[in-house]
Design an enzyme around this catalytic site. Sequence first.
Site, mmCIF file in Angstrom:
data_model
loop_
_atom_site.group_PDB
_atom_site.id
_atom_site.type_symbol
_atom_site.label_atom_id
_atom_site.label_comp_id
_atom_site.label_asym_id
_atom_site.label_seq_id
_atom_site.Cartn_x
_atom_site.Cartn_y
_atom_site.Cartn_z
ATOM 1 N N PHE A 1 17.289 68.907 7.503
ATOM 2 C CA PHE A 1 16.128 69.101 8.355
ATOM 3 C C PHE A 1 15.135 67.979 8.061
ATOM 4 C CE2 PHE A 1 14.666 72.741 11.064
ATOM 5 C CZ PHE A 1 15.921 73.122 11.497
ATOM 6 N N GLN B 1 0.837 71.674 15.068
ATOM 7 C CA GLN B 1 2.089 70.915 15.076
ATOM 8 C C GLN B 1 2.658 70.762 16.481
ATOM 9 O OE1 GLN B 1 5.961 72.315 12.990
ATOM 10 N NE2 GLN B 1 5.281 70.463 11.964
ATOM 11 N N HIS C 1 5.978 69.750 18.200
ATOM 12 C CA HIS C 1 7.392 69.580 17.851
ATOM 13 C C HIS C 1 7.979 68.466 18.706
ATOM 14 C CE1 HIS C 1 11.626 70.485 17.292
ATOM 15 N NE2 HIS C 1 11.324 71.382 16.364
ATOM 16 N N LEU D 1 11.853 75.205 23.156
ATOM 17 C CA LEU D 1 12.225 74.411 21.986
ATOM 18 C C LEU D 1 13.716 74.087 21.965
ATOM 19 C CD1 LEU D 1 11.158 73.448 19.106
ATOM 20 C CD2 LEU D 1 12.350 75.453 18.276
ATOM 21 N N GLU E 1 15.217 71.499 15.791
ATOM 22 C CA GLU E 1 15.421 70.324 14.936
ATOM 23 C C GLU E 1 16.843 70.316 14.357
ATOM 24 O OE1 GLU E 1 11.936 69.320 12.638
ATOM 25 O OE2 GLU E 1 13.173 69.079 10.862
ATOM 26 N N ARG F 1 7.788 65.840 11.408
ATOM 27 C CA ARG F 1 7.591 66.106 12.836
ATOM 28 C C ARG F 1 6.420 65.343 13.441
ATOM 29 N NH1 ARG F 1 8.937 72.612 13.001
ATOM 30 N NH2 ARG F 1 11.183 72.294 12.848
ATOM 31 N N HIS G 1 3.801 73.703 18.921
ATOM 32 C CA HIS G 1 4.830 74.547 18.310
ATOM 33 C C HIS G 1 4.308 75.494 17.241
ATOM 34 C CE1 HIS G 1 8.740 75.726 16.836
ATOM 35 N NE2 HIS G 1 8.568 75.144 15.668
ATOM 36 N N ARG H 1 3.824 70.823 8.790
ATOM 37 C CA ARG H 1 4.836 71.683 8.185
ATOM 38 C C ARG H 1 6.219 71.065 8.342
ATOM 39 N NH1 ARG H 1 8.514 75.425 10.272
ATOM 40 N NH2 ARG H 1 7.592 75.561 12.339
HETATM 41 C C1 LIG Z 1 10.979 78.805 19.171
HETATM 42 C C2 LIG Z 1 10.651 78.776 17.709
HETATM 43 C C3 LIG Z 1 11.610 78.384 16.783
HETATM 44 C C4 LIG Z 1 11.302 78.356 15.425
HETATM 45 N N1 LIG Z 1 12.275 77.959 14.530
HETATM 46 C C5 LIG Z 1 11.993 77.992 13.196
HETATM 47 C C6 LIG Z 1 13.008 77.681 12.245
HETATM 48 O O1 LIG Z 1 14.160 77.429 12.585
HETATM 49 N N2 LIG Z 1 12.674 77.711 10.932
HETATM 50 C C7 LIG Z 1 11.404 78.014 10.508
HETATM 51 O O2 LIG Z 1 11.166 78.029 9.304
HETATM 52 N N3 LIG Z 1 10.444 78.329 11.404
HETATM 53 C C8 LIG Z 1 10.708 78.334 12.731
HETATM 54 N N4 LIG Z 1 9.718 78.662 13.618
HETATM 55 C C9 LIG Z 1 8.432 79.174 13.112
HETATM 56 C C10 LIG Z 1 8.615 80.602 12.628
HETATM 57 O O3 LIG Z 1 9.568 81.261 13.410
HETATM 58 C C11 LIG Z 1 7.321 81.401 12.670
HETATM 59 O O4 LIG Z 1 6.284 80.688 12.089
HETATM 60 C C12 LIG Z 1 7.491 82.724 11.918
HETATM 61 O O5 LIG Z 1 8.650 83.402 12.331
HETATM 62 C C13 LIG Z 1 6.275 83.622 12.110
HETATM 63 O O6 LIG Z 1 6.552 84.868 11.537
HETATM 64 P P1 LIG Z 1 5.404 85.950 11.326
HETATM 65 O O7 LIG Z 1 6.026 87.098 10.659
HETATM 66 O O8 LIG Z 1 4.241 85.300 10.700
HETATM 67 O O9 LIG Z 1 4.943 86.331 12.821
HETATM 68 P P2 LIG Z 1 5.741 86.838 14.116
HETATM 69 O O10 LIG Z 1 7.192 86.876 13.934
HETATM 70 O O11 LIG Z 1 5.201 86.022 15.241
HETATM 71 O O12 LIG Z 1 5.247 88.338 14.258
HETATM 72 C C14 LIG Z 1 3.921 88.672 14.599
HETATM 73 C C15 LIG Z 1 3.811 90.171 14.682
HETATM 74 O O13 LIG Z 1 2.449 90.537 14.837
HETATM 75 C C16 LIG Z 1 2.339 91.566 15.802
HETATM 76 N N5 LIG Z 1 0.983 91.500 16.386
HETATM 77 C C17 LIG Z 1 0.277 90.405 16.720
HETATM 78 N N6 LIG Z 1 -0.920 90.752 17.218
HETATM 79 C C18 LIG Z 1 -0.983 92.100 17.194
HETATM 80 C C19 LIG Z 1 -1.963 93.066 17.591
HETATM 81 N N7 LIG Z 1 -3.136 92.717 18.131
HETATM 82 N N8 LIG Z 1 -1.669 94.380 17.423
HETATM 83 C C20 LIG Z 1 -0.479 94.768 16.906
HETATM 84 N N9 LIG Z 1 0.479 93.902 16.522
HETATM 85 C C21 LIG Z 1 0.224 92.584 16.660
HETATM 86 C C22 LIG Z 1 3.446 91.262 16.783
HETATM 87 O O14 LIG Z 1 3.795 92.424 17.503
HETATM 88 C C23 LIG Z 1 4.566 90.802 15.848
HETATM 89 O O15 LIG Z 1 5.284 91.911 15.373
HETATM 90 C C24 LIG Z 1 10.006 78.705 14.988
HETATM 91 C C25 LIG Z 1 9.049 79.128 15.905
HETATM 92 C C26 LIG Z 1 9.360 79.128 17.253
HETATM 93 C C27 LIG Z 1 8.274 79.533 18.226
#
Ligand SMILES: Cc1cc2nc3c(=O)[nH]c(=O)nc-3n(C[C@H](O)[C@H](O)[C@H](O)COP(=O)(O)OP(=O)(O)OC[C@H]3O[C@@H](n4cnc5c(N)ncnc54)[C@H](O)[C@@H]3O)c2cc1C
Length: 557
Positions: free
Chosen positions: A114, A227, A229, A239, A242, A273, A337, A372
């Site tokens: 990566f 960021q 991407h 997306l 990568e 990135r 991203h 990141r």
């Molecule tokens: C398309 C894409 C591909 C990616 N690929 C990678 C990768 O390969 N490797 C990597 O390391 N990172 C990757 N990332 C980044 C990574 O996926 C995210 O940063 C990470 O998964 C975020 O996880 P989280 O648990 O913080 O939040 P999330 O998984 O976004 O979860 C947020 C939670 O909060 C809840 N929530 C939000 N607001 C409220 C509210 N007001 N009331 C109740 N619930 C609420 C939602 O329901 C959800 O359950 C990628 C991101 C994207 C968009």
Amino acid sequence: MSKHDLLIIGAGLAGLRAAVEGVRQGLNVAVITKVHPVRSHSNAAQGGINAALTDRGDDWRDHAFSTIKGSDYLADQDAVEVMCREAGDAIIELENMGVIFSRDDEGKLGTRAFGGQKKARTYFVGAITGSALLHVLYEQSVKYNLHIYEEWFVTKLIKEDGRIAGAIAFDIKTGQMEMISAKAVVLATGGAGRVFEPSTNALICTGDGLSLAMQAGVPLMDTEMIQYHPTTLAGNGILLSEAARGDGAYLINSEGERFMEKYAPEYMELASRDVVSRAEQTEIDEGRGVDGCVFLDLRHLGKKFIEDRLGYLQEVALEFRGIDLSEKPIPIKPGMHYIMGGIKTDLNGATNVPGLYAAGECANVSVHGANRLGANSLLDTIVFGRRSAIESVEYIKSVKDVEIDPKELSREKSRIQSILDRPKGMRSAELRDKMGSTMTKGIGVWRDTESIKYAIEGMKSIRGQLPNVYVENKGKVFNTDLTSYLELEFMVDVAESICQGANARFESRGAHFRTDVTTRNDKDWLKHTIVEYNGEELNTSSEDVTITDWEPTERVY
Ligand SMILES: Cc1cc2nc3c(=O)[nH]c(=O)nc-3n(C[C@H](O)[C@H](O)[C@H](O)COP(=O)(O)OP(=O)(O)OC[C@H]3O[C@@H](n4cnc5c(N)ncnc54)[C@H](O)[C@@H]3O)c2cc1C
């Protein structure tokens, strides 16, 4: 009123990892989420999760150095050390829980390369890593009989006597609004991609937690670090992971040239990135793009390899562009991203409000700094989700139940009702689009004093128009018109804090590249920007970066 020891807001990877740990620690835990847990944005992560496994001849210090260099020396090095040291155990634990990681020819856990790292240390499950991890953690939460408020929307955090006391939320299915009392709360609400248009983020990534924290008096840190991407599809911003470049794809311009030779001769397509995105934008700006894009070229990898390892990318390319990646390069451009900035926490996820923690993309423990590395975010969610729950245990044991003033609930009910009572006006989508384009134009891959001013003024006008937005659906059941409006309010708070961070940082570092001050200035700006809401306006200040073993030097790829 429901009562819990620990309330976790968010059921993505950070939230579920925190919840599993909370239950293991013997706490009465509840998770609240506005969508079904496995619909959280973590589900969309394709590429993988980083770790330096000692028995694979890897060293966490090397991972830490790549992360710190990638961050343009803005990450707090003590936090990076924690994340990289704990990564190996985190991966093995996930595997033991049931994540079926892809394996190499010898049957060992497989890795792919990566960006920003010399060593291939990204562990993955085909092109569905996030989904695989999230489903396994959801299984764990079912096993532990976790209490989940599913499809509930949090509108406000409650504080009593300066400490956290719970949250107010409504059940999206019925509109029923409730106070949920908790001795401690973990914010795990994910990113804020939709502040920008387009974005790779799901429509639910609206920065709710950043705004909730700010309203509760918690500072946000390094919000200007957005960021872009390097490989998003033109038009819709989807997306293309990568993982493609990690597995050998090239970037070419309209002349068929692998232009990264000019910008990062050593790392080529796998530079950080921010570096790759700027290289692409330079090619496009200097006329070597086509319709505002350059190309991702996988032809030399062959159809079988593409379909085995990068099947999801092939699907997206065929579905949205009618392009078979083994036959034709696909047009791509830099797209919003990830937000490196977020809720300021210590190494254990604690904020400045007693009992309030944050983990995952909404938090800024400060492991990503100004940029990141790919596959470090999934790791961040797992490591700091767990740590925040552990950290809450002693605190929860040390405090008594708090009495919440019942007026808190009635005040919030009236606030929401007054929004529903607006007789007519504009729709929230109109203002949301305006915000998205304003932010992309003002706080883009390049920015300068003028563009930041444009974003600040634009956001001021958008904030002014919020009271003119009306919610047409006055019903109680699945009122997505109402939730979209509330999300817009959250996003406006976040957008303004991003503008303030960008305005404050008068240098170029990582993702924050100012065309009017193009160099990094460690003398004045080896510092975090802090944005705080004092109840009336946003204040900005700065704080020192923690340096341990790695003295800042020039960043070359
Ligand atoms: C398309 C894409 C591909 C990616 N690929 C990678 C990768 O390969 N490797 C990597 O390391 N990172 C990757 N990332 C980044 C990574 O996926 C995210 O940063 C990470 O998964 C975020 O996880 P989280 O648990 O913080 O939040 P999330 O998984 O976004 O979860 C947020 C939670 O909060 C809840 N929530 C939000 N607001 C409220 C509210 N007001 N009331 C109740 N619930 C609420 C939602 O329901 C959800 O359950 C990628 C991101 C994207 C968009």
